[in-house]
Design a protein around this motif. Structure first.
Motif: not given
Ligand code: ZN
Length: 259
Positions: A10, A204, A156, A94, A12
């Motif tokens: 996970h 994340d 997550h 998500e 970004h």
């Molecule tokens: Zn996220």
């Protein structure tokens, strides 16, 4: 197909925090065998993730979906269905529920948004990436409605207790841990008691940077710190934890690609 050394399930990397060195980071990830799933939070970012995955080479995947706190938009099923059919898209999300950032009267809107994405995941047979903050009871209840339909996915940035973790596990879901496990003991019980074949690691990034880099921007290259902490808490070797968490990610997200 090659296998990852570490799998950050996970991130970004499409976010503006990476605008100056994104290519460099992706190059380093390739050299070190670190794989990732770049996760969309709305229409624009989902498209960005797919575009990055298309050019990111082996080990770079995307997830498309709409985050519960991304207000103001209807879920455009046709738009997401089109994106989701791309081979590099390995999950929907998500998506989920967030009662931490939003007011209680937003819950019904969030539930509807979540259910549309569950239906898309079932339709195209891809797992979910679920975001849940302070709404575990409601999230578990929604997922229970779909029990027996083959729905799969990852909870997550797991933020619940063992009771909640056990319910997700009983429903067939996996859980992933992020940076906070490196600086709080709050999740130690879940890390210890969850079956090794149902847990994964994530950054994340750019958020939630693990110790010892806490306070700086997070990157998929730091996912090893999460894996190290899982190994420490469970009292097993780093190598064994790397092997298990990566294998779990392949099994959940790449079952159609690997077999
Ligand atoms: Zn996220």
């Amino acid at each position: 197909m090659m296998k990852p050394k570490l799998f950050d399930i996970h991130s970004h990397l499409n976010f503006p925090q990476f605008k100056d060195d994104r290519e460099e980071i992706i190059k380093k990830m390739r050299e070190e065998g670190i794989w990732t799933i770049c996760v969309g939070v709305d229409e624009k970012t989902s498209l960005e993730c797919v575009t990055l995955a298309d050019s990111g080479g082996e080990g770079f995947f995307a997830s498309v979906g709409m985050h519960p706190t991304e207000n103001g938009n209807e879920f455009n099923m046709e738009y997401y269905r089109k994106l989701a059919r791309n081979q590099k898209v390995v999950a929907i999300g998500e998506c989920g529920l967030d009662m931490f950032r939003q007011k209680k009267d937003d819950l019904e809107r969030q539930k509807k948004l979540f259910k549309k994405q569950i239906e898309l995941a079932l339709e195209i047979d891809k797992p979910l990436i679920i975001h849940c903050r302070e709404s575990h009871k409601e999230t578990i209840s929604i997922l229970s409605e779909y029990a027996g339909k083959g729905l799969m996915g990852d909870i997550h940035f797991f933020s619940g207790n063992w009771e909640e973790a056990r319910k997700y596990l009983d429903l067939g879901f996996s859980i992933s841990f992020a940076g906070p496990i490196t600086f709080t003991k709050e999740y130690d019980e879940v890390i210890k008691r969850a079956p090794l074949e149902r847990i994964m690691a994530e950054t994340d990034s750019p958020f939630a940077t693990p110790v010892p880099r806490r306070g700086k921007r997070n990157e998929p290259l730091f996912v090893g710190e999460i894996v190290k902490k899982i190994a420490f808490v469970r009292g097993i070797s780093f190598e064994e934890t790397v092997k298990a968490t990566s294998a779990n990610a392949l099994k959940l997200f790449l079952k159609n690609v690997i077999n």
